[in-house]
Motif scaffolding. Structure first.
Motif, PDB file in Angstrom:
ATOM      1  N   ARG A 108       6.706  37.396 -23.029  1.00  0.00           N
ATOM      2  CA  ARG A 108       5.843  35.773 -22.450  1.00  0.00           C
ATOM      3  C   ARG A 108       5.370  36.331 -21.097  1.00  0.00           C
ATOM      4  N   GLU A 109       5.938  37.598 -19.674  1.00  0.00           N
ATOM      5  CA  GLU A 109       5.255  38.269 -19.071  1.00  0.00           C
ATOM      6  C   GLU A 109       4.132  39.236 -18.871  1.00  0.00           C
ATOM      7  N   GLU A 110       4.221  40.343 -20.467  1.00  0.00           N
ATOM      8  CA  GLU A 110       2.871  40.614 -20.635  1.00  0.00           C
ATOM      9  C   GLU A 110       1.762  39.892 -21.420  1.00  0.00           C
ATOM     10  N   LEU A 111       2.195  38.375 -21.818  1.00  0.00           N
ATOM     11  CA  LEU A 111       1.328  37.864 -22.160  1.00  0.00           C
ATOM     12  C   LEU A 111       0.334  37.273 -21.060  1.00  0.00           C
ATOM     13  N   LEU A 112       1.019  36.101 -19.774  1.00  0.00           N
ATOM     14  CA  LEU A 112       0.190  36.596 -19.010  1.00  0.00           C
ATOM     15  C   LEU A 112      -0.587  37.133 -17.511  1.00  0.00           C
ATOM     16  N   LYS A 113       0.382  38.484 -17.998  1.00  0.00           N
ATOM     17  CA  LYS A 113      -0.751  39.510 -17.415  1.00  0.00           C
ATOM     18  C   LYS A 113      -1.839  39.941 -18.340  1.00  0.00           C
ATOM     19  N   GLU A 114      -1.908  39.118 -18.912  1.00  0.00           N
ATOM     20  CA  GLU A 114      -3.195  39.710 -20.425  1.00  0.00           C
ATOM     21  C   GLU A 114      -3.776  38.930 -19.866  1.00  0.00           C
ATOM     22  N   ILE A 134       6.658  25.919 -21.348  1.00  0.00           N
ATOM     23  CA  ILE A 134       7.552  27.267 -20.425  1.00  0.00           C
ATOM     24  C   ILE A 134       6.242  27.988 -20.597  1.00  0.00           C
ATOM     25  N   PRO A 135       6.076  28.990 -18.968  1.00  0.00           N
ATOM     26  CA  PRO A 135       5.215  29.935 -19.818  1.00  0.00           C
ATOM     27  C   PRO A 135       4.592  30.771 -20.658  1.00  0.00           C
ATOM     28  N   GLY A 136       3.792  31.134 -20.855  1.00  0.00           N
ATOM     29  CA  GLY A 136       3.182  31.044 -22.464  1.00  0.00           C
ATOM     30  C   GLY A 136       2.859  30.393 -23.015  1.00  0.00           C
ATOM     31  N   ASP A 137       3.795  29.054 -23.420  1.00  0.00           N
ATOM     32  CA  ASP A 137       3.220  28.189 -24.006  1.00  0.00           C
ATOM     33  C   ASP A 137       1.439  28.124 -24.400  1.00  0.00           C
ATOM     34  N   ILE A 138       1.734  26.956 -25.416  1.00  0.00           N
ATOM     35  CA  ILE A 138      -0.257  26.730 -25.767  1.00  0.00           C
ATOM     36  C   ILE A 138       0.332  25.701 -25.295  1.00  0.00           C
ATOM     37  N   ILE A 139      -0.636  24.761 -24.686  1.00  0.00           N
ATOM     38  CA  ILE A 139      -0.858  22.870 -24.205  1.00  0.00           C
ATOM     39  C   ILE A 139      -2.297  23.146 -24.991  1.00  0.00           C
ATOM     40  N   SER A 164       1.911  28.714 -15.095  1.00  0.00           N
ATOM     41  CA  SER A 164       3.200  28.409 -14.479  1.00  0.00           C
ATOM     42  C   SER A 164       3.465  26.785 -14.153  1.00  0.00           C
ATOM     43  N   ASP A 165       4.633  26.682 -13.886  1.00  0.00           N
ATOM     44  CA  ASP A 165       4.609  24.876 -13.907  1.00  0.00           C
ATOM     45  C   ASP A 165       3.704  24.143 -13.515  1.00  0.00           C
ATOM     46  N   ASN A 217      -5.169  23.394 -12.372  1.00  0.00           N
ATOM     47  CA  ASN A 217      -4.070  22.593 -11.754  1.00  0.00           C
ATOM     48  C   ASN A 217      -3.985  22.006 -13.163  1.00  0.00           C
ATOM     49  N   ARG A 218      -2.671  21.770 -13.855  1.00  0.00           N
ATOM     50  CA  ARG A 218      -2.260  21.463 -15.358  1.00  0.00           C
ATOM     51  C   ARG A 218      -2.800  19.814 -14.399  1.00  0.00           C
ATOM     52  N   LYS A 219      -2.197  19.143 -13.459  1.00  0.00           N
ATOM     53  CA  LYS A 219      -1.792  17.859 -13.691  1.00  0.00           C
ATOM     54  C   LYS A 219      -3.409  17.130 -13.605  1.00  0.00           C
ATOM     55  N   GLY A 220      -4.206  17.714 -13.126  1.00  0.00           N
ATOM     56  CA  GLY A 220      -6.184  17.608 -13.534  1.00  0.00           C
ATOM     57  C   GLY A 220      -6.610  17.101 -15.072  1.00  0.00           C
ATOM     58  N   PHE A 221      -5.318  18.065 -15.848  1.00  0.00           N
ATOM     59  CA  PHE A 221      -5.538  18.049 -17.748  1.00  0.00           C
ATOM     60  C   PHE A 221      -4.222  17.670 -18.263  1.00  0.00           C
ATOM     61  N   LYS A 222      -3.826  16.759 -18.056  1.00  0.00           N
ATOM     62  CA  LYS A 222      -2.521  16.336 -17.920  1.00  0.00           C
ATOM     63  C   LYS A 222      -1.921  15.138 -18.572  1.00  0.00           C
ATOM     64  N   LYS A 223      -3.299  13.976 -18.853  1.00  0.00           N
ATOM     65  CA  LYS A 223      -3.970  13.184 -19.838  1.00  0.00           C
ATOM     66  C   LYS A 223      -4.315  13.673 -21.271  1.00  0.00           C
ATOM     67  N   TYR A 224      -4.914  14.264 -21.134  1.00  0.00           N
ATOM     68  CA  TYR A 224      -5.317  14.906 -22.491  1.00  0.00           C
ATOM     69  C   TYR A 224      -4.380  15.580 -23.192  1.00  0.00           C
ATOM     70  N   GLU A 225      -3.341  15.678 -22.430  1.00  0.00           N
ATOM     71  CA  GLU A 225      -2.448  17.064 -23.590  1.00  0.00           C
ATOM     72  C   GLU A 225      -1.653  16.486 -24.660  1.00  0.00           C
ATOM     73  N   VAL A 226      -1.909  16.791 -25.989  1.00  0.00           N
ATOM     74  CA  VAL A 226      -1.797  15.716 -27.030  1.00  0.00           C
ATOM     75  C   VAL A 226      -0.698  17.003 -27.529  1.00  0.00           C
TER      76      VAL A 226
END
Length: 143
Positions: free
Chosen positions: A7-13, A85-90, A108-109, A125-134
């Motif tokens: 996960r850390e390597e993915l975020l770094k990449e 959690i960080p590294g997951d796909i939304i 990150s969170d 910022n995740r908050k700006g996209f939160k309402k579109y999460e499916v």
């Protein structure tokens, strides 16, 4: 490599792609990428996935396609989970779209990293996209 290290390597990449312009069907760091191929290439670049050839798709796929091809491709390699959690796909579905057609990596969170039509690869910022999460999807190796 253990899951946390992957996960850390993915975020770094993923972070090395920042400021790469948005180019539909692109997957070249620094030159251009779209949201899905940015994620796919990030996984490939650190060895979590082999090279996966994606067939041509129209830029207006979300507005004119009744089949969720984008989401179906994610489901080939990931499983839906309840909490990210960080590294997951939304995955996102914006207003006016028939099917989900955007995705980001949870950085990150508070932040997501994604390739956006207007900004290219960026931290948002995740908050700006939160309402579109499916949906939240986790790489199958991490389940």
């Amino acid at each position: 490599m253990a899951e946390q290290q992957e996960r850390e390597e993915l975020l770094k990449e993923a972070k090395t792609w920042l400021k790469t312009p948005y180019i539909a069907e692109g997957r070249v760091k620094g030159a251009g990428t779209d949201c899905g191929l940015f994620i796919l290439q990030s996984f490939e670049n650190i060895g979590l996935l082999p090279h996966i050839k994606i067939p041509h798709y129209p830029i207006d796929i979300a507005a004119n396609c009744a089949v969720p091809m984008y989401l179906n491709k994610i489901k080939e390699y990931c499983t839906e989970v309840d909490k990210a959690i960080p590294g997951d796909i939304i995955v996102y579905k914006f207003e006016g779209s028939k099917v989900p057609h955007h995705a980001a990596i949870l950085y990150s969170d508070e932040y997501i990293i994604h390739s956006h039509v207007k900004t290219g690869v960026t931290l948002s910022n995740r908050k700006g996209f939160k309402k579109y999460e499916v949906g939240i999807y986790r790489f199958n190796k991490w389940i």
